[in-house]
Design a protein around this motif. Sequence first.
Motif, PDB file in Angstrom:
ATOM      1  N   THR A 819       0.851  -1.197   0.000  1.00 30.61           N
ATOM      2  CA  THR A 819       0.000   0.000   0.000  1.00 30.61           C
ATOM      3  C   THR A 819       0.883   1.242   0.000  1.00 30.61           C
ATOM      4  O   THR A 819       2.058   1.180   0.385  1.00 30.61           O
ATOM      5  N   HIS A 823      -1.142   4.558   6.695  1.00 30.11           N
ATOM      6  CA  HIS A 823      -2.540   4.850   7.019  1.00 30.11           C
ATOM      7  C   HIS A 823      -3.469   3.917   6.224  1.00 30.11           C
ATOM      8  O   HIS A 823      -4.408   3.332   6.780  1.00 30.11           O
ATOM      9  N   ILE A 824      -3.214   3.789   4.935  1.00 28.21           N
ATOM     10  CA  ILE A 824      -4.014   2.858   4.127  1.00 28.21           C
ATOM     11  C   ILE A 824      -3.751   1.428   4.560  1.00 28.21           C
ATOM     12  O   ILE A 824      -4.666   0.595   4.597  1.00 28.21           O
TER      13      ILE A 824
END
Length: 934
Positions: A819, A823-824
């Motif tokens: 990713t 955060h993702i």
Amino acid sequence: MDLDPAVADEVESNAPAPAEGAVLTENPPPTVGQGGGERDWEAFLEMMSAWYTEFIRTNPNVRPPPPPPIPQPVPPMPQGMDLMKFYRTPVDRIRKQGAEEFKANIDDDAEFFRQYLLLVLINQMASSLFRFIASAARNIIVANTFGTFALLVLFALSGFVLAREDIRGWWIWGYWISPLMYGQNALMVNEFLGHQWSRVPPGSNESIGLQVLKSRSFFHESYWYWLGVGALVIFVVLYNVFFTLALTYLKPFEKNRAVISEKPESNDQANGVVGSIQLTDREKSSSHVNRSEIQDDIQRSASSSKSFSLSDATLRTNGQKKKGMVLPFEPHSLTFENIYYSVDMPQEMKEQGITEDDRLVLLKGISGAFRPGVLTALMGVSGAGKTTLMDVLAGRKTGGYIEGNITVSGFPKQQETFARVSGYCEQNDIHSPHVTVYESLLYSAWLRLSNDIDAETRKMFIEEVMELVELDSLRHALVGLPGVNGLSTEQRKRLTIAVELVANPSIIFMDEPTSGLDARAAAIVMRTVRNTVDTGRTVVCTIHQPSIDIFEAFDELFLMKRGGQEIYVGPLGHHSKYLIRYFEGIQGVSKIKDGYNPATWMLEVTASAQELSLGVDFADIYKNSDLYRRNKALIEDLSKPAPGAKELYFPTQYSQSFLTQCTACLWKQHWSYWRNPPYTAVRFLFTTVIALMFGTLFWDLGSKTKKIQDLSNAMGSMYAAVLFIGIQNSSSVQPVVSVERTVFYRERAAGMYSAMPYAIAQVLVEIPYIFVQASVYGIIVYSMIGFEWTATKFFWYLFFMLFTLLYFTYYGMMAVAVTPNHHIAAIVSSAFYGLWNVFSGFIIPRPSIPVWWRWYYWICPVSWTLYGLFVSQFGDINELLEDGNNETVKQYLRNNYGFRHDYLGLVAAVIMSFAVLFGTIFAVAIKMFNFQRR
């Protein structure tokens, strides 16, 4: 009135059936005569009474009816009412059933909305709680750790993992202050006191729902729903108040301040004397030289670059030894001609109607040359393509289309070899935060210098580079995070330059080295840049709005206009006299005022608005000038190899072997982890506290295997520990890996190492920490819960905890690798945490999972962990359960969970394979995916 046939049939069907042996009277019941209204109604009642009396008299074996009630006056029948109104017809029964179903539906809808209200309040409570934890922790890793701890405490004491009656007296206070307890009890009451659970089974006087609530010691009074709602509202308000107070009164843990040098700075530096940039022997000797013409300067530069030798590079013009030259290097020139760079047309521009071409051209036929010992400024307005050109020349672009010719000392540029002789100082100053300045330089030199250089020479070279960039007094300072702690912005700029210099490059690109600095800090950095150029290296800097003194420190200027075209390429001269002479010679261009910054004046007079007002194109003027023709001649001259010169060649792509790369990466990761207490120390503290909590919460439950509830409590402790400690490991490692991945992108682009050594080091460095973590948890919990003390069972417990924590940690690393940012990664991994929880086999045992979902159970790593833990501790116990339908513990696990002790070895192999799988995917993803787009 004659009876309607349907009424007569109904009467006959409702009449009592004759008992066995009864004789029916021969006299038929009298019929109702004709007449209307009240007389017919009274006659009908008299007829029925007479018929029933005669039936009882003639059948003595029939049980006599109870004494008749006191006769009441028969109410008169309303005029015109039909007899159908007084009988329960099939239509009436259907109507009643429909009313009952409607009421049930109303109850179900109310139950649904009550549950929705509870879920909303639980969501708000959790959000408020974690906001408060984040504001109080003031560090993302600490906040993640304590957030997980809080969630575990609330979950473990909510009455689900451990029933209320089984919670020890010293932990019962935690049960009453857990907001999840109130939410869960409200949910249970709302569901199991509802319509669907109201059926009373045979032999019982309680509904099924009530029995379920009592079996797990949940409260079963209906008022607990509203009590739970009120408690959740109070918790939401309370946590938000704490959140506000924390933001108001708590200060950051780490102050945003620079590291103070151990040695005092010179008077010039301390007083911010910007002119000290030029206090070098080159400037002292050249400041009095009167260069007559641009042509002479270009020709002299060209001839000097062609004859530049190793001995020249090691001596100053006055015969003094240059700084940073303990290791020899071969100077190189860089030429480029007709460079075009384009990207696919953005969709936004296509939507605006720009469809004449499928590509957007950012550089249009750029040509130039950079030479050793010459400091070149690459300038232009925003959007001119300065950084784009430098990225193209340095080989840092990850996409787009490049056309044109680039040569290095007359030979075609090959990126694999060019990376070995060039350095790139990025604008963002990306470094590992938990290593010192000296360790950063040692690490870079270890991986980028030739492997035939011994360690002693390498250290001597590092010392000279530190002296060159004035970092010697900061050698033991931690680098830190930008804007948070560690080095100041100016110190980080100098470290960025030093990290590239210790690679002993011939060509150095610097992207805005003075960006974000005040005048004093910019002067210090530019003095470092000037010292670097004086070693005989080729240095190119993009720079934005420099001061007069910084602009005067450059030798040549490469000026670009918006659209990617050059409009001036040539020397500046003393006080920028060549630049000023060139632009003032263009008709209509205003003269520069006395004392005005030449760099600012240059950008103002070449702006797009000025071009429109003057009706000229500065790019066309430059291409029709003598300066352009002289530069083309210089490019042509430098594009030919010097006599006896050899093309760059290195036997390997990287300076060091694969094993040395792994060793160096592991060495840096070791220091990064060792000096990161918010990650390592907090993780150990969290594990120890959780172990002590579980030990006291499930005290001595491991030795109790007589009842199903005791067995469930012991298995619940394993389930909660695996899930929450594993998730904490996974979530806390993600910010660490995300920061290091950003550093990895820079180091891999610099040719320091390949992706696999970095990934292997990142995987291996976690093993000792997780081993200690699993051992601490295992020893504390195993002894306090009271599992059977045999070597086999104890080491099986440690084995499953070790590899479970490993695959959770590697899963968190893998989520970051696939990713763009952590955060993702946290969002994506959280979704799988929920799935792993549902299919773990504890909440829903495998035999109870629908067949079409059972495949996910087999690929769920948590299910294999619980399989191994449950079976290794209880799968060989043949004692009968007191409430287990004459089942042994072993049979209970097999019948209810599908666990077999015979498959323990297979389970262990699967657990190991999950750790290997996640670690491998992390390594492959790090190698294949590059989320840093340039």
